[in-house]
Design an enzyme around this catalytic site. Structure first.
Site, PDB file in Angstrom:
ATOM      1  N   LYS A 247       0.851  -1.185   0.000  1.00 25.63           N
ATOM      2  CA  LYS A 247       0.000   0.000   0.000  1.00 25.63           C
ATOM      3  C   LYS A 247       0.889   1.238   0.000  1.00 25.63           C
ATOM      4  O   LYS A 247       1.951   1.228   0.624  1.00 25.63           O
ATOM      5  CB  LYS A 247      -0.894   0.023   1.251  1.00 25.63           C
ATOM      6  CG  LYS A 247      -1.690   1.323   1.421  1.00 25.63           C
ATOM      7  CD  LYS A 247      -2.353   1.429   2.777  1.00 25.63           C
ATOM      8  CE  LYS A 247      -2.992   2.806   2.931  1.00 25.63           C
ATOM      9  NZ  LYS A 247      -3.659   2.994   4.219  1.00 25.63           N
TER      10      LYS A 247
ATOM     11  N   GLU B 260      -7.648  12.078  13.063  1.00 26.00           N
ATOM     12  CA  GLU B 260      -6.753  10.950  13.308  1.00 26.00           C
ATOM     13  C   GLU B 260      -5.802  11.190  14.485  1.00 26.00           C
ATOM     14  O   GLU B 260      -4.936  12.060  14.445  1.00 26.00           O
ATOM     15  CB  GLU B 260      -5.937  10.651  12.048  1.00 26.00           C
ATOM     16  CG  GLU B 260      -5.129   9.372  12.164  1.00 26.00           C
ATOM     17  CD  GLU B 260      -4.602   8.868  10.841  1.00 26.00           C
ATOM     18  OE1 GLU B 260      -3.799   7.929  10.862  1.00 26.00           O
ATOM     19  OE2 GLU B 260      -4.992   9.410   9.789  1.00 26.00           O
TER      20      GLU B 260
ATOM     21  N   GLU C  48      -7.156  -2.206   2.864  1.00 26.13           N
ATOM     22  CA  GLU C  48      -6.375  -1.004   3.142  1.00 26.13           C
ATOM     23  C   GLU C  48      -6.351  -0.717   4.642  1.00 26.13           C
ATOM     24  O   GLU C  48      -5.309  -0.382   5.216  1.00 26.13           O
ATOM     25  CB  GLU C  48      -6.997   0.182   2.386  1.00 26.13           C
ATOM     26  CG  GLU C  48      -6.280   1.497   2.616  1.00 26.13           C
ATOM     27  CD  GLU C  48      -7.027   2.687   2.032  1.00 26.13           C
ATOM     28  OE1 GLU C  48      -6.705   3.819   2.446  1.00 26.13           O
ATOM     29  OE2 GLU C  48      -7.934   2.493   1.202  1.00 26.13           O
TER      30      GLU C  48
ATOM     31  N   GLU D 240     -12.104  10.912  -4.038  1.00 24.10           N
ATOM     32  CA  GLU D 240     -11.952  10.838  -2.577  1.00 24.10           C
ATOM     33  C   GLU D 240     -11.129  12.013  -2.058  1.00 24.10           C
ATOM     34  O   GLU D 240     -11.499  12.643  -1.059  1.00 24.10           O
ATOM     35  CB  GLU D 240     -11.287   9.518  -2.181  1.00 24.10           C
ATOM     36  CG  GLU D 240     -11.068   9.381  -0.686  1.00 24.10           C
ATOM     37  CD  GLU D 240     -10.351   8.097  -0.314  1.00 24.10           C
ATOM     38  OE1 GLU D 240      -9.403   8.170   0.501  1.00 24.10           O
ATOM     39  OE2 GLU D 240     -10.731   7.017  -0.817  1.00 24.10           O
TER      40      GLU D 240
END
Length: 466
Positions: free
Chosen positions: A220, A270, A314, A447
């Protein structure tokens, strides 16, 4: 809380007994002032740099102004930063009875290797920058407290009472002038809005990443883009912060301004790490869907996210990498059984909570975790080499870290996504997407378009801007 006379007497007594005191914090209650409602106006008016506005449901609102000591490095210098923090507590005195340690504020850039040739816009933001504020406003035991931090020296000791009283009186005079005053600022219009990377180049980069995933051990990689905005006036701090509070109250809202008109603004969902005594908490946040226009559509998008093979893959990369990194420093974490859907104003993510208990040094945890796969990739080292080459930009503090650490090793550090750099009338906003083997370029482009919106609207004070 000790009176000023009691505090000064205690300091002089300690020094006479050979106790080393290099820093003092004198705190007083802010009576008749509610920083939750009036803090934005106060922050906007007190132009002492560096300054930071910090607000979230865990900490409430914290304001800092000026600095008495700082630590700066042009790489991620954890060893010397650790020494800087460790030395504070042994030489610090406070008049708070239940003192929890002096807080330092700051952050780290995304790239541990330091600036590259694209770093000019970020020249006021070293790779590592933490400071002890001169003035700190926060809530302690349900009371608003202002703390004045000073470096102790023989000259200060001679006139300590008058110097503290002068600092205290001048501050409260300014407070009384600011609170309740009408503050005017020009509305900000975004005149130009240009992507750093075009859609065609974005598609080519994603195809290259997918080939690297096929050929090598890359699993990734988070590919970011930025947009350069030309503004009609400098940032309207009051309107921007009010917009973020109104629409992203569950996020970690921050504004850090190391020097005048060099602003790092964000509202990130986050958390990298919270450490309170022996309790640690972090989160894995990856996998996204937009919010629905109506409730049934919103629920459907959430279900699609939970059932998506691509998004779950992911997300699991991030969970696994965090746990593997923690194991390296002896932390056996407890993971919530299944990811949940974390809904923000304009987007929803998969979220997994990760907790641990034990005697761990906060900087050791930060060093091993940053950057996580949510903003970097898997494996980390390979991703960090590829990202500057693919993006052809310097992320600076975007996807880096920002927050506070105290001298008793508590702290809260967040990942600085959904963020922007504003210098005078030029802004750079940032967003990224996690690319895996079955990613679709158009979907990922859309996105990041959604992820740009919080900063576009905050800078434009709520206007719909594409």
């Amino acid at each position: 809380m000790q009176t000023l006379e009691e505090f000064i007497s205690g300091i002089k007594n300690s020094i006479s007994q050979g106790v080393k005191i290099e820093l003092i914090s004198y705190s007083a209650e802010l009576i008749g002032c509610d920083i939750e409602t009036e803090g934005i106006e106060l922050f906007n008016s007190l132009t002492t740099y560096p300054r930071m506005y910090w607000s979230n449901p865990c900490d409430g609102t914290i304001l800092t102004f000026g600095q008495i000591r700082k630590f700066k490095a042009y790489n991620h210098d954890f060893a010397n930063l650790s020494d800087f923090i460790s030395n504070i507590e042994s030489v610090h005195a406070s008049n708070l009875n239940d003192h929890q340690g002096i807080k330092i504020f700051g952050g780290f850039s995304f790239d541990p290797n330091g600036p590259n040739e694209h770093a000019k816009a970020w020249n006021s933001f070293p790779s590592t920058y933490f400071y002890i504020p001169r003035i700190l406003i926060e809530k302690v035991d349900d009371r608003w407290i202002v703390s004045f931090n000073l470096n102790m020296n023989p000259e200060l000791l001679k006139n300590i009472k008058s110097q503290i009283e002068s600092l205290h009186d001048n501050f409260f005079k300014v407070i009384n002038e600011i609170i309740g005053s009408q503050q005017q600022a020009k509305p900000v219009i975004i005149r130009k809005n240009k992507p750093h990377t075009s859609y065609e180049t974005w598609k080519e980069s994603i195809e290259r990443i997918k080939k690297l995933i096929e050929i090598y051990k890359l699993q990734k990689l988070v590919l970011a883009n930025s947009r350069k905005l030309e503004l009609s006036a400098p940032l309207n701090i009051i309107k921007s912060l009010y917009y973020l509070h109104q629409h992203f109250s569950d996020a970690y809202i921050f504004l850090f301004e190391p020097i005048k008109q060099n602003i790092f603004l964000g509202a990130t969902p986050e958390l990298l790490i919270t450490k309170i005594k022996s309790d640690l908490e972090t989160v894995a946040l990856a996998g996204s869907r937009p919010r629905g226009i109506i409730e049934s559509q919103d629920i459907q998008y959430g279900l699609e996210l939970l059932q998506s093979e691509k998004d779950n893959e992911e997300h699991q990369f991030v969970v696994d990498q965090i746990c593997e990194k923690l194991v390296k420093i002896g932390i056996d974490a407890i993971i919530s059984e299944k990811p949940t859907v974390y809904k923000l104003k304009n987007i929803q993510h998969l979220k997994t909570s990760i907790k641990a208990t034990g005697e761990y040094r906060l900087l050791d945890v930060i060093k091993v975790l940053h950057p996580t796969a949510a903003v970097g990739g898997v494996p980390s080292a390979q991703s960090l080499q590829l990202i500057p080459e693919l993006e052809k930009m310097y992320r600076g503090w975007y996807a880096g870290l920002i927050g506070w650490i105290d001298s008793t090793d508590n702290g809260r550090i967040v990942v600085a996504i959904r963020s922007s750099l504003i210098k005078n009338q030029i802004a750079h906003i940032y967003a990224g997407a996690g690319i895996v083997k079955n990613s679709d370029a158009e979907t990922e482009w859309n996105e990041i378009g959604i992820k740009f919106q919080p900063m576009l609207k905050a800078i434009g004070a709520g206007r719909n801007i594409s």
